[in-house]
Write an enzyme that holds these catalytic residues in place. Sequence first.
Site, PDB file in Angstrom:
ATOM      1  N   CYS A  11       0.811  -1.100   0.051  1.00  0.00           N
ATOM      2  CA  CYS A  11       0.003  -0.203   0.272  1.00  0.00           C
ATOM      3  C   CYS A  11       0.777   1.402   0.225  1.00  0.00           C
ATOM      4  CB  CYS A  11      -1.115  -0.051   1.205  1.00  0.00           C
ATOM      5  SG  CYS A  11      -2.259   1.032   0.839  1.00  0.00           S
ATOM      6  N   HIS A  48      -3.348  -5.686   1.111  1.00  0.00           N
ATOM      7  CA  HIS A  48      -2.587  -6.054   2.427  1.00  0.00           C
ATOM      8  C   HIS A  48      -2.754  -7.328   2.880  1.00  0.00           C
ATOM      9  CE1 HIS A  48      -2.549  -1.754   3.922  1.00  0.00           C
ATOM     10  NE2 HIS A  48      -3.381  -1.534   2.956  1.00  0.00           N
ATOM     11  N   GLU A 104      -1.520  -8.785   5.295  1.00  0.00           N
ATOM     12  CA  GLU A 104      -1.509  -8.721   6.864  1.00  0.00           C
ATOM     13  C   GLU A 104      -2.952  -8.620   7.232  1.00  0.00           C
ATOM     14  OE1 GLU A 104      -0.537  -5.979   5.060  1.00  0.00           O
ATOM     15  OE2 GLU A 104      -0.904  -4.136   6.151  1.00  0.00           O
TER      16      GLU A 104
END
Lengths: 80, 227
Positions: free
Chosen positions: B85, B201, B203
């Site tokens: 990002c 993302h 994560e």
Amino acid sequence: MKISVIITLKKDVLDPQGKVIHQTLDGMGFDDVNEIRQGKYFEIDTKETDNDKAKAKVEEMCKKLLANLVIENYKIIDPK
Amino acid sequence: MKSAVITFPGSNCDRDMDVALKKFGFKNKMVWHADAELPKSDLVVLPGGFSYGDYLRCGSMASKSKIMQSVINFANSGGMVMGVCNGFQILVETGLVPGVLLRNKYLEFICKNIFVKINDKQNKYFKNINIEVLKFHIAHNEGNYFCTNDQLKEIEDNNQIAINYCDENGKIEDQFNPNGSIKNIAGIFNKEKNVLGMMPHPERMIDISLSGEDGSLFFKNLINNLK
């Protein structure tokens, strides 16, 4: 000495903000606009007193930080 | 395996990334942007967020911060560097990966789950991963990948596209492109494929009860590839 820089988007780069501004102006009755492209303007007040040296430094600033040359062009306005 | 996550002023996914890396076995260290030296690492991550308030252009200020010279040297010597990002935006501003990230085509901040298709597995990020389509999360205002025609040709010739936006079956079409990116590009490598920048993302997809686990697949695979 004050030097100004104008950063504009290169012509093939999509400018959705410019497009929306154009549409809004159109809606307000400014219907004779062909196109709007949004850019950036910087005023740099430098300690340098020599015109050419100051311009050269600002050019370096443009290349290294102020503009992204993949999508933008810069134009340095001659100091007065 | 050792990793390092760089925190810039305005980063806000740095701790999520820390949790994810540790969950899958990395010994992670957080590194402040004003530090000059990187700790010894097998992977360096530039996290998501809004470094320097997205002033000037997203990622432009962070790309000039003190730690970045070490990150650039690390990448140029073959070190694994991943930008997610805002981290991707920082990577393009350093020139480590080609192109730029423009404002989303429809001028809206996009925050949703999307699907991406893995385009290339001849690299340490996706090698051996036992899946073609990943469900990840995106949250960005400037994720519209753009590059010049010459750059695009080079990227395609070198197979540098990492992932493309697609539907759940892996179909890459305009209608599944959330932000106007050229060729639905969601992530891209440098020429040597040790540097990966991507908008999604991983994560945020490491817990089945919270979101999903395609991020778990990604991180598990990544640490195995680095061993």
